[in-house]
Write a protein that holds these residues in place. Structure first.
Motif, mmCIF file in Angstrom:
data_model
loop_
_atom_site.group_PDB
_atom_site.id
_atom_site.type_symbol
_atom_site.label_atom_id
_atom_site.label_comp_id
_atom_site.label_asym_id
_atom_site.label_seq_id
_atom_site.Cartn_x
_atom_site.Cartn_y
_atom_site.Cartn_z
ATOM 1 N N GLY A 1 0.829 -1.199 0.000
ATOM 2 C CA GLY A 1 0.000 0.000 0.000
ATOM 3 C C GLY A 1 0.859 1.242 0.000
ATOM 4 O O GLY A 1 2.092 1.180 -0.013
ATOM 5 N N SER A 2 0.207 2.394 0.012
ATOM 6 C CA SER A 2 0.906 3.678 0.052
ATOM 7 C C SER A 2 0.141 4.617 0.971
ATOM 8 O O SER A 2 -1.072 4.473 1.167
ATOM 9 C CB SER A 2 1.022 4.274 -1.345
ATOM 10 N N PRO A 3 0.837 5.595 1.566
ATOM 11 C CA PRO A 3 0.147 6.524 2.467
ATOM 12 C C PRO A 3 -0.944 7.303 1.746
ATOM 13 O O PRO A 3 -0.809 7.631 0.562
ATOM 14 C CB PRO A 3 1.273 7.452 2.945
ATOM 15 N N PRO A 4 -2.041 7.609 2.431
ATOM 16 C CA PRO A 4 -3.117 8.387 1.791
ATOM 17 C C PRO A 4 -2.660 9.807 1.510
ATOM 18 O O PRO A 4 -1.831 10.369 2.224
ATOM 19 C CB PRO A 4 -4.231 8.366 2.839
ATOM 20 N N GLU A 5 -3.221 10.375 0.460
ATOM 21 C CA GLU A 5 -2.920 11.757 0.109
ATOM 22 C C GLU A 5 -3.998 12.654 0.711
ATOM 23 O O GLU A 5 -5.195 12.493 0.436
ATOM 24 C CB GLU A 5 -2.890 11.929 -1.409
ATOM 25 N N ILE A 6 -3.577 13.580 1.541
ATOM 26 C CA ILE A 6 -4.522 14.472 2.208
ATOM 27 C C ILE A 6 -5.287 15.271 1.167
ATOM 28 O O ILE A 6 -4.710 15.845 0.242
ATOM 29 C CB ILE A 6 -3.779 15.418 3.168
ATOM 30 N N GLY A 7 -6.606 15.271 1.308
ATOM 31 C CA GLY A 7 -7.453 15.991 0.366
ATOM 32 C C GLY A 7 -7.800 15.213 -0.877
ATOM 33 O O GLY A 7 -8.483 15.749 -1.762
ATOM 34 N N ALA A 8 -7.343 13.958 -0.983
ATOM 35 C CA ALA A 8 -7.595 13.190 -2.204
ATOM 36 C C ALA A 8 -8.073 11.766 -1.903
ATOM 37 O O ALA A 8 -7.821 10.856 -2.691
ATOM 38 C CB ALA A 8 -6.336 13.149 -3.056
ATOM 39 N N LEU A 9 -8.753 11.579 -0.782
ATOM 40 C CA LEU A 9 -9.304 10.260 -0.482
ATOM 41 C C LEU A 9 -10.405 9.937 -1.488
ATOM 42 O O LEU A 9 -11.323 10.744 -1.687
ATOM 43 C CB LEU A 9 -9.883 10.224 0.925
ATOM 44 N N PRO A 10 -10.364 8.763 -2.131
ATOM 45 C CA PRO A 10 -11.409 8.457 -3.121
ATOM 46 C C PRO A 10 -12.788 8.269 -2.498
ATOM 47 O O PRO A 10 -13.795 8.631 -3.092
ATOM 48 C CB PRO A 10 -10.901 7.163 -3.769
ATOM 49 N N THR B 1 -13.356 5.484 4.361
ATOM 50 C CA THR B 1 -12.089 5.510 5.089
ATOM 51 C C THR B 1 -12.318 5.880 6.551
ATOM 52 O O THR B 1 -11.713 5.293 7.454
ATOM 53 C CB THR B 1 -11.116 6.497 4.435
ATOM 54 N N ALA B 2 -13.198 6.856 6.785
ATOM 55 C CA ALA B 2 -13.502 7.255 8.158
ATOM 56 C C ALA B 2 -14.082 6.097 8.949
ATOM 57 O O ALA B 2 -13.714 5.871 10.116
ATOM 58 C CB ALA B 2 -14.475 8.432 8.147
ATOM 59 N N ALA B 3 -14.974 5.334 8.337
ATOM 60 C CA ALA B 3 -15.579 4.190 9.026
ATOM 61 C C ALA B 3 -14.538 3.104 9.299
ATOM 62 O O ALA B 3 -14.540 2.476 10.367
ATOM 63 C CB ALA B 3 -16.732 3.634 8.195
ATOM 64 N N LEU C 1 -0.391 5.272 7.944
ATOM 65 C CA LEU C 1 -1.446 4.470 7.332
ATOM 66 C C LEU C 1 -1.015 4.046 5.931
ATOM 67 O O LEU C 1 -0.246 4.743 5.270
ATOM 68 C CB LEU C 1 -2.748 5.268 7.209
ATOM 69 N N LEU C 2 -1.546 2.906 5.478
ATOM 70 C CA LEU C 2 -1.387 2.485 4.095
ATOM 71 C C LEU C 2 -2.764 2.269 3.478
ATOM 72 O O LEU C 2 -3.677 1.752 4.145
ATOM 73 C CB LEU C 2 -0.578 1.189 4.002
ATOM 74 N N MET C 3 -2.884 2.673 2.216
ATOM 75 C CA MET C 3 -4.119 2.476 1.462
ATOM 76 C C MET C 3 -3.800 1.640 0.230
ATOM 77 O O MET C 3 -2.722 1.763 -0.364
ATOM 78 C CB MET C 3 -4.700 3.816 1.024
ATOM 79 N N ALA C 4 -4.757 0.814 -0.185
ATOM 80 C CA ALA C 4 -4.637 0.036 -1.412
ATOM 81 C C ALA C 4 -6.020 -0.103 -2.019
ATOM 82 O O ALA C 4 -6.973 -0.479 -1.327
ATOM 83 C CB ALA C 4 -4.031 -1.337 -1.138
ATOM 84 N N ASP C 5 -6.142 0.234 -3.291
ATOM 85 C CA ASP C 5 -7.430 0.173 -3.992
ATOM 86 C C ASP C 5 -8.510 0.970 -3.259
ATOM 87 O O ASP C 5 -9.678 0.555 -3.200
ATOM 88 C CB ASP C 5 -7.876 -1.287 -4.159
ATOM 89 N N GLY C 6 -8.117 2.107 -2.702
ATOM 90 C CA GLY C 6 -9.075 2.978 -2.033
ATOM 91 C C GLY C 6 -9.502 2.531 -0.654
ATOM 92 O O GLY C 6 -10.366 3.169 -0.042
ATOM 93 N N ARG C 7 -8.887 1.472 -0.131
ATOM 94 C CA ARG C 7 -9.262 0.957 1.188
ATOM 95 C C ARG C 7 -8.076 1.057 2.134
ATOM 96 O O ARG C 7 -6.915 1.023 1.723
ATOM 97 C CB ARG C 7 -9.695 -0.518 1.084
#
Length: 288
Positions: free
Chosen positions: A108-117, A122-124, A198-204
């Protein structure tokens, strides 16, 4: 005469190769790739395809490898997303003075602030993680002192120092409200839940990293992520799904304010990336 403090060691590929050869020779032939930028506490190398090596940069982070090696395997089965899986604890050696660790590589990769898909999702996901962590039985006799109160003088000094940039009256009101809340019974907390961990992959949400600040304390500190990553609408999703009470939410806002201000005053002048992220964090605390 006082003894001079020794300089922190140079942590480069040659050092890591020597440590692996001496202590874990089965992995010594695997390629090493340095992660840059890594965290402020550790230098990180990817080891082959499946492993990572983390080495504390200085004395302030020297106990993290041992703590994670002890506690993360006990916490992981109770959590809804992967966390680092330690596979070996390295010893001091080869001129390196502290314990270090080898863990499974997490994708995964760290989320980009202001660009969560999908920010509400993600909040949940984040809320489910902190709720699960806070519910794991903890030895409350190990609880540390309330770090929010211990931040008071530094935070007020940072508010004064940034009065030319931010609304000092509004920030002081937020800080006073946080300090006025009664304490919450201590629970397991991550302690440093910000986008870089945090790491994100495929928007999760695919993993939560860096448990160097893991401890037993105020659950409000893990609400930090609501102001460092989430937009206001998703912040409310996190608040509802996490079940944090109103007092804990006010303290969480205080943690976000304090950590943002202190990082801003320490690094903003020399690190544009930190200036942007912490400036965003402080601005978000002002929005509620």
């Amino acid at each position: 005469m006082p003894t001079a403090r020794p300089a922190n060691p140079v942590i480069d590929e040659a050092l890591v190769q020597r440590l692996l050869t001496a202590q874990f020779p089965a992995w010594a032939a695997l390629p090493l790739t340095r992660l840059d930028p890594a965290g402020s506490d550790n230098v990180i190398y990817r080891l082959g395809d499946d492993l990572s090596v983390r080495l504390p940069r200085g004395e302030w982070a020297a106990g993290q490898a041992e703590k994670e090696s002890r506690w993360l395997p006990r916490l992981a089965p109770h959590l809804p997303v992967p966390i680092p899986e330690p596979v070996a604890l390295g010893r001091p050696g080869e001129g390196y003075p502290w314990h270090w660790s080898v863990s499974r590589w997490l994708t995964g990769s760290p989320p980009e602030i202001g660009a969560l898909p999908r920010p509400d999702e993600t909040a949940a996901e984040l809320a489910r993680f902190v709720t699960a962590l806070h519910r794991i039985p903890a030895d409350t006799s190990r609880a540390h002192d309330d770090p929010l109160a211990s931040r008071d003088s530094d935070t007020r000094a940072a508010i004064a120092a940034t009065a030319h940039v931010f609304d000092s009256s509004a920030l002081t009101a937020i800080w006073d409200a946080a300090l006025a809340t009664p304490p919450h019974p201590p629970v397991w907390v991550h302690g440093d839940l910000h986008p870089g961990n945090l790491l994100m992959a495929d928007g999760r949400l695919s993993a939560v990293l860096d448990f160097g600040e893991l401890g037993v304390g105020d659950p409000a500190c893990d609400a930090l992520i609501a102001w460092t990553l989430l937009p206001p609408s998703a912040r409310e999703v996190f608040r509802v799904e996490s079940g944090l009470d109103d007092d804990s939410w006010r303290r969480g806002r205080g943690y976000a304010l304090s950590t943002g201000l202190n990082a801003y005053t320490a690094y903003a002048a020399t690190n544009p990336r930190v200036a942007a992220s912490t400036g965003h964090q402080i601005a978000e605390t002002l929005t509620g």
